[in-house]
Design a protein around this motif. Structure first.
Motif, mmCIF file in Angstrom:
data_model
loop_
_atom_site.group_PDB
_atom_site.id
_atom_site.type_symbol
_atom_site.label_atom_id
_atom_site.label_comp_id
_atom_site.label_asym_id
_atom_site.label_seq_id
_atom_site.Cartn_x
_atom_site.Cartn_y
_atom_site.Cartn_z
ATOM 1 N N LEU A 122 0.855 -1.185 0.000
ATOM 2 C CA LEU A 122 0.000 0.000 0.000
ATOM 3 C C LEU A 122 0.890 1.233 0.000
ATOM 4 C CD1 LEU A 122 -2.569 -1.200 2.678
ATOM 5 C CD2 LEU A 122 -2.865 -1.249 0.190
ATOM 6 N N PHE A 123 0.465 2.259 -0.719
ATOM 7 C CA PHE A 123 1.263 3.471 -0.858
ATOM 8 C C PHE A 123 0.468 4.702 -0.453
ATOM 9 C CE2 PHE A 123 2.924 0.593 -4.143
ATOM 10 C CZ PHE A 123 4.303 0.705 -3.975
ATOM 11 N N ASP A 124 1.156 5.661 0.140
ATOM 12 C CA ASP A 124 0.659 7.021 0.173
ATOM 13 C C ASP A 124 0.695 7.539 -1.265
ATOM 14 O OD1 ASP A 124 -0.085 9.574 1.249
ATOM 15 O OD2 ASP A 124 2.019 10.169 1.110
ATOM 16 N N LEU A 125 0.000 8.641 -1.542
ATOM 17 C CA LEU A 125 -0.041 9.160 -2.908
ATOM 18 C C LEU A 125 0.898 10.360 -3.083
ATOM 19 C CD1 LEU A 125 -1.252 9.017 -5.747
ATOM 20 C CD2 LEU A 125 -3.171 10.392 -4.914
ATOM 21 N N ASP A 126 0.517 11.508 -2.529
ATOM 22 C CA ASP A 126 1.314 12.719 -2.709
ATOM 23 C C ASP A 126 2.637 12.609 -1.962
ATOM 24 O OD1 ASP A 126 -0.744 14.120 -4.182
ATOM 25 O OD2 ASP A 126 -1.819 14.305 -2.282
ATOM 26 N N GLY A 127 3.725 12.764 -2.685
ATOM 27 C CA GLY A 127 5.042 12.684 -2.060
ATOM 28 C C GLY A 127 5.615 11.295 -1.998
ATOM 29 N N THR A 128 4.842 10.312 -2.420
ATOM 30 C CA THR A 128 5.323 8.927 -2.416
ATOM 31 C C THR A 128 5.274 8.341 -3.820
ATOM 32 O OG1 THR A 128 4.624 8.631 -0.111
ATOM 33 C CG2 THR A 128 5.007 6.632 -1.405
ATOM 34 N N LEU A 129 4.084 8.245 -4.380
ATOM 35 C CA LEU A 129 3.961 7.842 -5.778
ATOM 36 C C LEU A 129 4.010 9.043 -6.716
ATOM 37 C CD1 LEU A 129 1.115 5.147 -5.645
ATOM 38 C CD2 LEU A 129 3.590 4.761 -5.791
ATOM 39 N N LEU A 130 3.392 10.136 -6.289
ATOM 40 C CA LEU A 130 3.135 11.262 -7.186
ATOM 41 C C LEU A 130 3.831 12.530 -6.710
ATOM 42 C CD1 LEU A 130 1.406 12.077 -9.681
ATOM 43 C CD2 LEU A 130 -0.362 12.800 -8.058
ATOM 44 N N ASP A 131 4.581 13.141 -7.623
ATOM 45 C CA ASP A 131 5.162 14.462 -7.353
ATOM 46 C C ASP A 131 4.105 15.501 -7.710
ATOM 47 O OD1 ASP A 131 6.699 16.667 -6.905
ATOM 48 O OD2 ASP A 131 8.173 16.250 -8.471
ATOM 49 N N SER A 132 3.218 15.746 -6.766
ATOM 50 C CA SER A 132 2.066 16.623 -6.992
ATOM 51 C C SER A 132 2.322 18.058 -6.572
ATOM 52 C CB SER A 132 0.852 16.078 -6.244
ATOM 53 O OG SER A 132 1.177 15.831 -4.892
ATOM 54 N N ALA A 133 3.527 18.358 -6.088
ATOM 55 C CA ALA A 133 3.817 19.717 -5.639
ATOM 56 C C ALA A 133 3.561 20.771 -6.722
ATOM 57 C CB ALA A 133 5.256 19.803 -5.134
ATOM 58 N N PRO A 134 3.882 20.509 -8.006
ATOM 59 C CA PRO A 134 3.600 21.535 -9.010
ATOM 60 C C PRO A 134 2.120 21.891 -9.142
ATOM 61 C CG PRO A 134 5.250 20.004 -9.842
ATOM 62 C CD PRO A 134 4.714 19.415 -8.564
ATOM 63 N N ASP A 135 1.232 20.897 -9.001
ATOM 64 C CA ASP A 135 -0.202 21.202 -9.008
ATOM 65 C C ASP A 135 -0.582 22.066 -7.816
ATOM 66 O OD1 ASP A 135 -0.575 19.695 -11.282
ATOM 67 O OD2 ASP A 135 -1.561 18.023 -10.270
ATOM 68 N N VAL A 172 -3.457 4.442 -0.144
ATOM 69 C CA VAL A 172 -4.144 4.957 1.044
ATOM 70 C C VAL A 172 -3.618 6.369 1.270
ATOM 71 C CG1 VAL A 172 -4.623 4.675 3.493
ATOM 72 C CG2 VAL A 172 -4.364 2.649 2.033
ATOM 73 N N THR A 173 -4.453 7.350 1.038
ATOM 74 C CA THR A 173 -4.052 8.749 1.084
ATOM 75 C C THR A 173 -4.991 9.542 1.980
ATOM 76 O OG1 THR A 173 -3.790 10.754 -0.281
ATOM 77 C CG2 THR A 173 -5.417 9.162 -1.023
ATOM 78 N N ASN A 174 -4.520 10.657 2.480
ATOM 79 C CA ASN A 174 -5.400 11.574 3.202
ATOM 80 C C ASN A 174 -6.034 12.604 2.276
ATOM 81 O OD1 ASN A 174 -5.104 10.352 5.662
ATOM 82 N ND2 ASN A 174 -3.910 11.982 6.626
ATOM 83 N N GLY A 229 -9.342 7.132 0.462
ATOM 84 C CA GLY A 229 -9.055 8.553 0.640
ATOM 85 C C GLY A 229 -9.182 8.978 2.089
ATOM 86 N N GLY A 230 -8.871 10.241 2.333
ATOM 87 C CA GLY A 230 -8.925 10.738 3.702
ATOM 88 C C GLY A 230 -10.314 10.836 4.273
ATOM 89 N N ASP A 231 -11.325 10.846 3.401
ATOM 90 C CA ASP A 231 -12.708 10.923 3.866
ATOM 91 C C ASP A 231 -13.504 9.672 3.526
ATOM 92 O OD1 ASP A 231 -12.664 11.342 1.162
ATOM 93 O OD2 ASP A 231 -13.846 13.183 1.173
ATOM 94 N N THR A 232 -12.833 8.613 3.119
ATOM 95 C CA THR A 232 -13.522 7.364 2.779
ATOM 96 C C THR A 232 -14.140 6.719 4.011
ATOM 97 O OG1 THR A 232 -11.971 6.982 0.958
ATOM 98 C CG2 THR A 232 -13.229 5.079 1.736
ATOM 99 N N LEU A 233 -13.413 6.779 5.123
ATOM 100 C CA LEU A 233 -13.814 6.111 6.352
ATOM 101 C C LEU A 233 -13.998 7.142 7.469
ATOM 102 C CD1 LEU A 233 -11.176 3.246 6.073
ATOM 103 C CD2 LEU A 233 -13.614 3.084 5.490
ATOM 104 N N ALA A 234 -14.361 6.652 8.636
ATOM 105 C CA ALA A 234 -14.566 7.551 9.775
ATOM 106 C C ALA A 234 -13.263 8.101 10.325
ATOM 107 C CB ALA A 234 -15.327 6.813 10.883
ATOM 108 N N GLN A 235 -12.147 7.462 10.002
ATOM 109 C CA GLN A 235 -10.841 7.893 10.480
ATOM 110 C C GLN A 235 -9.879 8.025 9.308
ATOM 111 O OE1 GLN A 235 -10.230 8.682 13.591
ATOM 112 N NE2 GLN A 235 -12.011 7.812 14.636
ATOM 113 N N ARG A 236 -8.848 8.840 9.480
ATOM 114 C CA ARG A 236 -7.795 8.976 8.487
ATOM 115 C C ARG A 236 -6.458 8.765 9.178
ATOM 116 N NH1 ARG A 236 -6.957 14.967 6.446
ATOM 117 N NH2 ARG A 236 -8.723 14.365 5.139
#
Length: 232
Positions: free
Chosen positions: A18-31, A119-121, A145-152
């Motif tokens: 399982l991976f985090d998304l931003d900063g782990t798989l994806l360089d999303s800083a430019p967006d 698994v991302t926030n 996602g961060g709002d998929t479940l009751a906890q993040r």
């Protein structure tokens, strides 16, 4: 008395990753940078540089809004979040790319039959929009996602939910992330963890203190099965 020779145990990839998304798989800083600069421009302010926003990308909309508008108190920053998410939704995927080596590493996992998920926030609706842009919609086995479940994160529930969804016990999965919350969540879930040192961190962050199972400098290092942590 000589005994029979013991055959070496083959080292394989984890049963699930399982991976985090931003900063782990994806360089999303430019967006994210494009987002805050649109917000600043609408208020007659000069643009920020990527170096200004990059360290806090993994910490979410509030952290980035706080950097963009440092004069605002906590309540004022929260008030900017809906605007941030709306503008970010328009910039989503326009400038971001997978980190170098990520695609090769994911392909190696797939070739070995290892299911992987995210698994991302990040709000789930935004994560679900970016995944098809990357061509991962039929490859990613689960997306939380961060709002998929009751906890993040750092709560373990998202990791526990994701590992159950791919049919792999948490103790046999590995979680890869670039933030302390990722490693805390993995530990609480009983899941081995990898600290992604190529991600986003503040200058005063100490990833050693997070006590992940292994720390990796680049995605290419995870092409070697021996680089992954083993179940306890």
């Amino acid at each position: 008395m000589s005994g029979a020779a013991t055959a070496p145990v083959a080292v394989t990839f984890p049963a699930g990753v399982l991976f985090d998304l931003d900063g782990t798989l994806l360089d999303s800083a430019p967006d994210m940078l494009a987002t805050v600069n649109r917000m600043r421009g609408a208020r007659g302010r000069p643009p920020l540089a990527l170096a200004d926003i990059r360290p806090v990308v993994s910490r979410g909309a509030r952290a980035m809004a706080a950097v963009a508008f440092p004069e605002r108190d906590a309540e004022g920053v929260v008030a900017l979040v809906p605007e941030f998410l709306a503008v970010y939704g328009e910039e989503l995927g326009r400038h971001s790319r997978p980190f170098d080596g990520v695609e090769t590493m994911l392909a190696a996992l797939e070739a070995a039959g290892t299911p992987w998920g995210i698994v991302t926030n990040k709000p789930e609706y935004l994560a679900r929009r970016i995944v098809p842009q990357l061509g991962w919609q039929d490859r990613c086995a689960v997306l939380v996602g961060g709002d998929t479940l009751a906890q993040r994160k750092p709560h373990p529930l998202p990791l526990q939910h994701a590992s159950a969804a791919i049919g792999v016990p948490a103790c046999d999965c590995v979680y890869v992330g670039d933030d302390a919350r990722d490693i805390l969540a993995a530990r609480a879930a009983g899941m081995p963890s990898v600290v992604a040192l190529w991600g986003y961190r503040l200058d005063d962050d100490d990833p050693i203190a997070w006590q992940g199972d292994v720390m990796i400098d680049a995605p290419e290092a995870l092409l070697q099965p021996a680089a992954w942590p083993r179940p306890a």
